[in-house]
Design a protein around this motif. Structure first.
Motif, short mmCIF file in Angstrom:
data_model
loop_
_atom_site.label_atom_id
_atom_site.label_comp_id
_atom_site.label_asym_id
_atom_site.label_seq_id
_atom_site.Cartn_x
_atom_site.Cartn_y
_atom_site.Cartn_z
N GLU A 127 0.85 -1.35 -0.06
CA GLU A 127 -0.14 0.05 -0.03
C GLU A 127 0.72 1.25 -0.18
OE1 GLU A 127 -2.81 -0.27 3.07
OE2 GLU A 127 -3.73 -2.06 2.08
N THR A 128 2.22 1.20 0.35
CA THR A 128 3.03 2.35 0.27
C THR A 128 3.46 2.88 -1.35
OG1 THR A 128 4.98 1.25 0.88
CG2 THR A 128 3.87 2.23 2.55
N LEU A 129 3.14 1.95 -2.05
CA LEU A 129 3.52 2.04 -3.64
C LEU A 129 2.28 3.05 -4.23
CD1 LEU A 129 5.27 -1.30 -4.49
CD2 LEU A 129 6.26 0.91 -3.88
N SER A 130 2.77 3.67 -5.27
CA SER A 130 1.54 4.20 -5.83
C SER A 130 0.78 3.31 -6.74
CB SER A 130 2.28 5.07 -6.82
OG SER A 130 3.10 4.56 -7.96
N ALA A 131 -0.49 3.54 -7.15
CA ALA A 131 -1.26 2.59 -8.01
C ALA A 131 -0.56 2.21 -9.07
CB ALA A 131 -2.54 3.20 -8.26
N VAL A 175 -8.01 -6.95 -16.41
CA VAL A 175 -8.39 -5.86 -15.56
C VAL A 175 -8.77 -6.68 -14.16
CG1 VAL A 175 -9.78 -4.17 -14.79
CG2 VAL A 175 -8.89 -4.12 -16.97
N LYS A 176 -9.40 -7.58 -14.32
CA LYS A 176 -9.73 -8.61 -12.88
C LYS A 176 -8.66 -8.96 -12.29
CE LYS A 176 -13.19 -12.16 -12.14
NZ LYS A 176 -13.92 -13.38 -12.78
N ASP A 177 -7.80 -9.56 -13.11
CA ASP A 177 -6.71 -10.16 -12.41
C ASP A 177 -5.83 -9.04 -11.61
OD1 ASP A 177 -6.87 -12.67 -13.60
OD2 ASP A 177 -5.82 -12.21 -15.47
N SER A 190 -9.26 -0.68 -7.03
CA SER A 190 -10.67 -0.63 -7.56
C SER A 190 -10.34 -0.62 -9.29
CB SER A 190 -11.41 0.56 -7.29
OG SER A 190 -10.86 1.74 -7.95
N THR A 191 -11.38 -1.21 -9.72
CA THR A 191 -11.34 -1.45 -11.24
C THR A 191 -11.29 -0.18 -11.61
OG1 THR A 191 -13.05 -3.31 -11.04
CG2 THR A 191 -12.89 -2.18 -13.30
N GLY A 192 -11.96 0.89 -11.60
CA GLY A 192 -11.67 2.55 -12.00
C GLY A 192 -10.37 2.77 -11.86
N THR A 193 -9.61 2.50 -10.80
CA THR A 193 -8.14 3.18 -10.42
C THR A 193 -7.18 2.20 -11.57
OG1 THR A 193 -8.44 3.49 -8.40
CG2 THR A 193 -6.45 2.96 -8.67
N ILE A 194 -7.46 0.92 -11.59
CA ILE A 194 -6.76 0.15 -12.36
C ILE A 194 -6.71 0.50 -14.09
CG2 ILE A 194 -6.51 -2.03 -13.65
CD1 ILE A 194 -5.49 -2.17 -10.73
#
Length: 87
Positions: A15-19, A34-36, A44-48
């Motif tokens: 969690e300390t890394l950026s998306a 995307v699901k993987d 979240s899907t939107g963030t991915i």
């Protein structure tokens, strides 16, 4: 507190890394949908989808998956193989 080395395969959930860094770390395991990526990173899907739109084209590429509909994302060398199968 002591800094610890994180295995490359564990960086996707860190969690300390950026998306974007988490997506890139997850794709080091191989091509993924995307699901993987949602499952691997906890994002979240939107963030991915937003991070992929920034990374493709450039660092990553997208290819048509085996079903002919689902996109599979990965590093260019991983997607150039003829046996493209997401995780």
């Amino acid at each position: 507190m002591k800094a610890e080395d994180i295995a490359e395969s564990d960086k996707a959930a860190e969690e300390t890394l950026s998306a974007a860094e988490r997506v890139l770390a997850a794709l080091k395991k191989g091509p993924a949908t995307v699901k993987d990526l949602v499952a691997d990173t906890g994002l979240s899907t939107g963030t991915i989808r937003n991070r992929l739109s920034e990374l493709v084209p450039g660092k990553l590429e997208a290819a048509e998956g085996p079903d002919g509909r689902t996109k599979v994302y990965g590093y260019p060398d991983d997607l150039s193989s003829s046996s493209l199968t997401p995780r």
